[in-house]
Design a protein around this motif. Structure first.
Motif, PDB file in Angstrom:
ATOM      1  N   GLY A  39       0.821  -1.208   0.000  1.00  0.00           N
ATOM      2  CA  GLY A  39       0.000   0.000   0.000  1.00  0.00           C
ATOM      3  C   GLY A  39       0.855   1.258   0.000  1.00  0.00           C
ATOM      4  O   GLY A  39       0.562   2.228  -0.716  1.00  0.00           O
ATOM      5  N   LEU A  40       1.916   1.252   0.787  1.00  0.00           N
ATOM      6  CA  LEU A  40       2.814   2.406   0.831  1.00  0.00           C
ATOM      7  C   LEU A  40       3.485   2.616  -0.526  1.00  0.00           C
ATOM      8  O   LEU A  40       3.586   3.753  -1.007  1.00  0.00           O
ATOM      9  CB  LEU A  40       3.861   2.210   1.931  1.00  0.00           C
ATOM     10  N   LEU A  41       3.905   1.526  -1.148  1.00  0.00           N
ATOM     11  CA  LEU A  41       4.501   1.625  -2.477  1.00  0.00           C
ATOM     12  C   LEU A  41       3.498   2.150  -3.499  1.00  0.00           C
ATOM     13  O   LEU A  41       3.843   2.974  -4.360  1.00  0.00           O
ATOM     14  CB  LEU A  41       5.040   0.260  -2.912  1.00  0.00           C
ATOM     15  N   ALA A  42       2.249   1.714  -3.396  1.00  0.00           N
ATOM     16  CA  ALA A  42       1.199   2.217  -4.293  1.00  0.00           C
ATOM     17  C   ALA A  42       0.996   3.715  -4.099  1.00  0.00           C
ATOM     18  O   ALA A  42       0.794   4.447  -5.073  1.00  0.00           O
ATOM     19  CB  ALA A  42      -0.106   1.463  -4.050  1.00  0.00           C
ATOM     20  N   MET A  43       1.043   4.163  -2.854  1.00  0.00           N
ATOM     21  CA  MET A  43       0.910   5.605  -2.588  1.00  0.00           C
ATOM     22  C   MET A  43       2.051   6.376  -3.253  1.00  0.00           C
ATOM     23  O   MET A  43       1.837   7.404  -3.892  1.00  0.00           O
ATOM     24  CB  MET A  43       0.903   5.882  -1.079  1.00  0.00           C
ATOM     25  N   ILE A  44       3.268   5.860  -3.110  1.00  0.00           N
ATOM     26  CA  ILE A  44       4.438   6.545  -3.671  1.00  0.00           C
ATOM     27  C   ILE A  44       4.373   6.561  -5.198  1.00  0.00           C
ATOM     28  O   ILE A  44       4.696   7.568  -5.835  1.00  0.00           O
ATOM     29  CB  ILE A  44       5.741   5.882  -3.176  1.00  0.00           C
ATOM     30  N   LYS A  45       3.940   5.468  -5.797  1.00  0.00           N
ATOM     31  CA  LYS A  45       3.907   5.370  -7.263  1.00  0.00           C
ATOM     32  C   LYS A  45       2.745   6.130  -7.890  1.00  0.00           C
ATOM     33  O   LYS A  45       2.888   6.718  -8.960  1.00  0.00           O
ATOM     34  CB  LYS A  45       3.792   3.906  -7.684  1.00  0.00           C
ATOM     35  N   ASN A  46       1.571   6.121  -7.229  1.00  0.00           N
ATOM     36  CA  ASN A  46       0.344   6.559  -7.899  1.00  0.00           C
ATOM     37  C   ASN A  46      -0.257   7.867  -7.413  1.00  0.00           C
ATOM     38  O   ASN A  46      -1.078   8.444  -8.125  1.00  0.00           O
ATOM     39  CB  ASN A  46      -0.731   5.467  -7.780  1.00  0.00           C
ATOM     40  N   GLU A  47       0.079   8.305  -6.237  1.00  0.00           N
ATOM     41  CA  GLU A  47      -0.601   9.473  -5.665  1.00  0.00           C
ATOM     42  C   GLU A  47       0.304  10.700  -5.697  1.00  0.00           C
ATOM     43  O   GLU A  47       1.263  10.811  -4.939  1.00  0.00           O
ATOM     44  CB  GLU A  47      -1.052   9.179  -4.232  1.00  0.00           C
ATOM     45  N   ARG A  48      -0.019  11.620  -6.590  1.00  0.00           N
ATOM     46  CA  ARG A  48       0.800  12.833  -6.775  1.00  0.00           C
ATOM     47  C   ARG A  48       0.882  13.662  -5.488  1.00  0.00           C
ATOM     48  O   ARG A  48       1.949  14.177  -5.150  1.00  0.00           O
ATOM     49  CB  ARG A  48       0.223  13.662  -7.926  1.00  0.00           C
ATOM     50  N   ALA A  49      -0.227  13.792  -4.772  1.00  0.00           N
ATOM     51  CA  ALA A  49      -0.211  14.580  -3.535  1.00  0.00           C
ATOM     52  C   ALA A  49       0.748  13.959  -2.516  1.00  0.00           C
ATOM     53  O   ALA A  49       1.489  14.678  -1.830  1.00  0.00           O
ATOM     54  CB  ALA A  49      -1.621  14.680  -2.942  1.00  0.00           C
ATOM     55  N   PHE A  50       0.759  12.643  -2.420  1.00  0.00           N
ATOM     56  CA  PHE A  50       1.663  11.948  -1.502  1.00  0.00           C
ATOM     57  C   PHE A  50       3.120  12.202  -1.898  1.00  0.00           C
ATOM     58  O   PHE A  50       3.974  12.445  -1.038  1.00  0.00           O
ATOM     59  CB  PHE A  50       1.351  10.448  -1.510  1.00  0.00           C
ATOM     60  N   GLN A  51       3.404  12.172  -3.191  1.00  0.00           N
ATOM     61  CA  GLN A  51       4.757  12.434  -3.676  1.00  0.00           C
ATOM     62  C   GLN A  51       5.206  13.854  -3.307  1.00  0.00           C
ATOM     63  O   GLN A  51       6.332  14.057  -2.845  1.00  0.00           O
ATOM     64  CB  GLN A  51       4.829  12.241  -5.190  1.00  0.00           C
ATOM     65  N   ILE A  52       4.323  14.819  -3.513  1.00  0.00           N
ATOM     66  CA  ILE A  52       4.644  16.209  -3.171  1.00  0.00           C
ATOM     67  C   ILE A  52       4.874  16.356  -1.673  1.00  0.00           C
ATOM     68  O   ILE A  52       5.821  17.021  -1.232  1.00  0.00           O
ATOM     69  CB  ILE A  52       3.530  17.157  -3.669  1.00  0.00           C
TER      70      ILE A  52
END
Length: 118
Positions: A17-30
């Protein structure tokens, strides 16, 4: 039948799930781009261990809120792609949780930094 609990499997799910957040969620990346340097800076601040842990905790709270927000949005999108008032409310409320967590972090960091330097 519900699968048997396994610490290693559940940890694997969380990391996926954490990897999915890093790969797919732009807000999380920012947020990570802002939070990682703030975490590093926090180690150089002349504050007590309690204050240091509090500074770190409010930053992690932003990431936690973003994960919950993304999961709510995914569930709503899975249920319906059409516009619906309750779907909008669910997404807006989840987004508000992220906004409030950011406000909390900014307030705590501003208070600590102001106390240190002024």
């Amino acid at each position: 039948m519900k699968p048997k609990y396994s610490l290693f499997s559940n940890t694997s799910y969380a990391l996926t799930g954490l990897l999915a957040m890093i790969k797919n969620e732009r807000a999380f990346q920012i947020e990570l781009v802002i939070i990682i340097p703030a975490l590093i800076i926090s180690f150089f601040l002349p504050v007590s261990l309690e204050i240091h842990l509090f500074l770190i905790a409010v930053l992690f709270f932003i990431l936690i809120a973003e994960c919950v927000n993304s999961s709510i949005e995914a569930c709503v999108d899975l249920f319906t792609q059409e516009w619906h008032e309750k779907a909008k409310i669910a997404k807006d409320c989840a987004s508000a949780a992220v906004f409030l967590s950011v406000c909390l972090a900014v307030g705590v960091w501003a208070f600590v930094l102001f106390a240190l330097f002024f």
